[in-house]
Enzyme design. Structure first.
Site, PDB file in Angstrom:
ATOM      1  CE1 TYR A   1      19.728 -35.330  16.176  1.00  0.00           C
ATOM      2  CE2 TYR A   1      19.822 -35.694  13.816  1.00  0.00           C
ATOM      3  CZ  TYR A   1      19.954 -34.854  14.900  1.00  0.00           C
ATOM      4  OH  TYR A   1      20.304 -33.544  14.695  1.00  0.00           O
TER       5      TYR A   1
ATOM      6  CE  LYS B   1      18.878 -28.823  31.491  1.00  0.00           C
ATOM      7  NZ  LYS B   1      19.421 -27.481  31.843  1.00  0.00           N
TER       8      LYS B   1
ATOM      9  CG  ASP C   1      21.842 -25.264  30.670  1.00  0.00           C
ATOM     10  OD1 ASP C   1      22.661 -26.162  30.970  1.00  0.00           O
ATOM     11  OD2 ASP C   1      20.933 -24.898  31.450  1.00  0.00           O
TER      12      ASP C   1
ATOM     13  CG  ASP D   1      22.138 -30.969  15.044  1.00  0.00           C
ATOM     14  OD1 ASP D   1      22.913 -30.805  14.080  1.00  0.00           O
ATOM     15  OD2 ASP D   1      20.980 -30.508  15.091  1.00  0.00           O
TER      16      ASP D   1
ATOM     17  CG  ASP E   1      24.844 -25.728  13.358  1.00  0.00           C
ATOM     18  OD1 ASP E   1      25.496 -26.710  12.932  1.00  0.00           O
ATOM     19  OD2 ASP E   1      23.880 -25.230  12.747  1.00  0.00           O
TER      20      ASP E   1
END
Ligand code: IPM
Ligand code: MN
Length: 353
Positions: free
Chosen positions: A138, A190, A224, A248, A252
């Protein structure tokens, strides 16, 4: 003399003003019930102002906002303004300028709320995501080479500083300790591919945890796999800490399993400064002015704001009130609640009393 708080209010775009109107109603109800004052000052930042003036935030905005105890934000995003301008110019600018390095996003299924997860109930879906909020992808670092040619190159870099990562981790450990539920903090990363960035995260995670929070269980999941477990076994999670971009995305997903954008609230927190609270759903322009949008996410964000500024009891009473109201709604979706935006706000405000 009773304590009073100065709150900056940015209703913003689309349905933002409608949900904020209900949020203010509930905040006033809580303040009268619990005996503190709230003093609201409105700012007109958003798409309309930008269209008129060409300015996202006036120069004085950050200094002005620093004088408040907290900021209460509706939504940013206007159908006539190119995506990115308002988000970067207002929302992200404020997060960065006010150094709100935590994005706190509870994922909690309230009673009577429909979840797309079969066989899961409120006992199963109750965790919190601590998203780093000022670094990662970001920061806007990177650039183009040979833009607009067939040889174009675009690079966008993820910035992870030891300081930035560590302060986020410390907040997450502290939060897990105070929450006192599963005493488990899961690092979502990750490490198998992003071997620099998440190596730093992983080392800091274990160093801080081992030294200062030995009573907190440390767990790790790739992003994941985190998505997979959030759907299959959400009850496994207590608190998840992760970087800006992954946070982020997974929040959601989290919003969907807790019943949708109508209920998902978030706090952009600077524990040493001014924090900003918002429903995470966006401006939903097609419902603007119809009084059908669900104000509960904004109301919950208001409750979170009270908790963070030091009115924990009042904040909790708002959440409790919301949990009394959710079973009475037909759905959490805009236009399908069986009640108007105003009515839902009234119901919660009365319940708080
Ligand atoms: C959020 C939003 C923002 C983000 C956008 C609007 C810039 O999606 O708050 O999650 O990506 O952080
Ligand atoms: Mn988002």
């Amino acid at each position: 003399m009773k304590k009073s708080y100065k709150i900056a209010v940015i209703p913003g775009d689309g349905t933002g003003p409608e949900v904020i109107r209900e949020g203010l109603k509930v905040l006033k109800s809580a303040s009268s019930k619990f005996g503190f004052g709230v003093d609201f000052t409105e700012f007109d930042f958003g798409g309309e102002r930008y269209k008129k003036t060409g300015e996202t935030l006036p120069e004085s905005a950050v200094e002005d906002l620093k004088k408040f105890d907290a900021i209460y934000l509706g939504a940013i995003g206007h159908p006539d303004v190119k995506p990115g301008i308002l988000e970067k110019g207002i929302l992200l600018s404020l997060r960065f300028a006010l150094d709100q390095y935590i994005n706190l996003r509870p994922v909690k299924l309230y009673p009577g709320v429909w979840t797309p997860l079969k066989d899961k109930s409120p006992e199963d879906i109750d965790f919190v995501v601590v998203r780093e909020n000022t670094e990662g992808l970001y920061v806007g670092m990177g650039g183009y080479l040979k833009k607009g040619t067939p040889d174009e190159v675009a690079v966008q870099e993820s910035v992870n500083t030891r300081k930035g990562v560590e302060r986020c981790l410390r907040y997450a450990f502290e939060f897990t300790k105070k929450r006192n539920k599963g005493k488990t903090l899961t690092l979502c990363g990750k490490t198998n591919v992003l071997t620099y960035a998440f190596d730093l995260w992983e080392r800091a995670f274990h160093e801080v945890g081992q030294k200062d929070y030995p009573e907190i269980k440390r767990d790790y999941a790739h992003v994941d796999a985190t998505c997979m477990w959030m759907i299959k076994n959400p009850e496994w999670f207590d608190v998840i800490v992760t970087d800006n971009m992954f946070g982020d995305i997974i929040t959601d997903l989290g919003a969907m399993i807790q019943g949708g954008m109508g209920i998902a609230a978030g706090g952009n927190i600077n524990p040493e400064g001014v924090s900003m609270f918002e429903p995470i759903g966006g401006s939903a322009p097609k419902y603007t002015g119809q009084n059908v949008i669900n104000p509960l996410a904004a109301i919950c964000a208001g409750g979170m704001m009270l908790e963070v500024i030091g009115e924990g009891k009042a904040g909790l009473s708002i959440e409790k009130a919301v949990m009394e109201i959710t079973p009475k709604l037909k759905s959490l979706s805009a236009g399908k609640m069986g009640h108007s935006t105003t009515e839902v706000g009234d119901m919660v405000a009365e319940q708080v009393q």
